[in-house]
Design an enzyme around this catalytic site. Structure first.
Site, short mmCIF file in Angstrom:
data_model
loop_
_atom_site.label_atom_id
_atom_site.label_comp_id
_atom_site.label_asym_id
_atom_site.label_seq_id
_atom_site.Cartn_x
_atom_site.Cartn_y
_atom_site.Cartn_z
N ASP A 31 13.82 10.87 53.01
CA ASP A 31 12.95 11.86 52.38
C ASP A 31 11.50 11.49 52.68
O ASP A 31 11.11 10.32 52.59
CB ASP A 31 13.20 11.89 50.87
CG ASP A 31 12.62 13.13 50.22
OD1 ASP A 31 13.41 13.97 49.73
OD2 ASP A 31 11.37 13.27 50.20
N GLN A 95 14.86 23.27 42.71
CA GLN A 95 15.18 23.25 44.15
C GLN A 95 14.01 23.87 44.91
O GLN A 95 13.53 24.96 44.56
CB GLN A 95 16.45 24.07 44.43
CG GLN A 95 16.85 24.05 45.90
CD GLN A 95 18.14 24.82 46.19
OE1 GLN A 95 18.73 25.44 45.30
NE2 GLN A 95 18.55 24.80 47.45
N VAL A 97 13.76 23.41 48.65
CA VAL A 97 14.18 23.74 50.02
C VAL A 97 15.55 24.39 49.92
O VAL A 97 16.51 23.78 49.41
CB VAL A 97 14.23 22.49 50.92
CG1 VAL A 97 14.67 22.87 52.33
CG2 VAL A 97 12.86 21.80 50.97
N HIS A 101 21.21 20.24 50.09
CA HIS A 101 20.95 18.83 50.43
C HIS A 101 21.34 17.94 49.27
O HIS A 101 21.11 18.27 48.11
CB HIS A 101 19.49 18.60 50.81
CG HIS A 101 18.49 19.18 49.87
ND1 HIS A 101 18.21 20.52 49.81
CD2 HIS A 101 17.70 18.58 48.94
CE1 HIS A 101 17.29 20.74 48.88
NE2 HIS A 101 16.97 19.58 48.33
N HIS A 103 20.44 14.45 47.56
CA HIS A 103 19.50 13.34 47.49
C HIS A 103 20.32 12.08 47.19
O HIS A 103 21.18 12.10 46.29
CB HIS A 103 18.52 13.50 46.32
CG HIS A 103 17.56 14.63 46.43
ND1 HIS A 103 16.25 14.46 46.84
CD2 HIS A 103 17.69 15.95 46.15
CE1 HIS A 103 15.62 15.63 46.81
NE2 HIS A 103 16.48 16.55 46.39
#
Ligand code: 5GP
Length: 115
Positions: A31, A95, A97, A101, A103
Site C-alpha cells: 500500500d 471504500q 478504490v 482489494h 488489506h
C-alpha cells in the site's frame, strides 16, 4: 467507457507499485500509504467492484485472494505475530478504490474494535 481505477492501472503496469506476488489471477503489492509497518493489498486481476458486486462465478477467486494473502503474509514474516485482513466494502466502510482489494496489516498490535 468508464475510467480505469488506479488498481487497474497498476495491473496494466501503467503506474509503478512494489509488487510482492503476482500470478495470472491476482496481484499483491505494498500500500502506498501504509497504516501499519507491513501493509499490502491483494487484488484480482480483473475488476470486481466489491463484495456486494461479486457473482457466483467469483467464488474461486475470492478463495484464491485469501490464500495468496496468507502466503504473502508468511513471506513477510507475519505468521507468528499475526495480522489482520480487511475488506472495506462500500460507503460506511470508507471504500475509496472501487476494485475489490484485501488489506493485509501487521507488524504492530492492531486494536479492536477498528474505527
Ligand atoms: P480502501 O480505502 O478503498 O479500502 O483502500 C484503498 C487503498 O489503496 C488505500 O489504503 C490507499 O493507500 C491505497 N492506494 C491508493 N492509491 C494507490 C496507489 O496508487 N498505489 C498503491 N500502492 N496503493 C494505493
Amino acid at each position: 467507457m468508464q475510467d480505469k481505477t488506479i488498481f487497474q492501472r497498476i495491473i496494466d503496469k501503467e503506474i509503478p507499485a512494489t509488487i510482492l506476488f503476482e500470478d495470472d489471477k491476482v496481484l499483491a503489492f505494498k500500500d502506498v500509504n501504509p497504516v501499519a509497518p507491513c501493509h499490502f493489498l491483494v487484488i484480482p486481476k480483473f475488476p470486481i467492484v466489491n463484495l456486494t458486486e461479486a457473482k457466483p462465478e467469483d467464488e474461486p477467486i475470492l478463495g484464491h485472494l485469501l490464500y495468496v494473502a496468507s502466503q504473502v503474509a508468511k513471506v513477510q514474516g507475519l505468521s507468528e505475530s499475526g495480522y489482520r485482513v480487511v475488506i472495506n466494502n462500500g460507503k460506511d466502510a470508507n471504500q475509496t478504490v472501487f476494485h475489490l482489494h484485501l488489506h493485509v496489516l501487521g507488524g504492530r498490535d492492531l486494536t479492536w474494535p477498528p474505527g
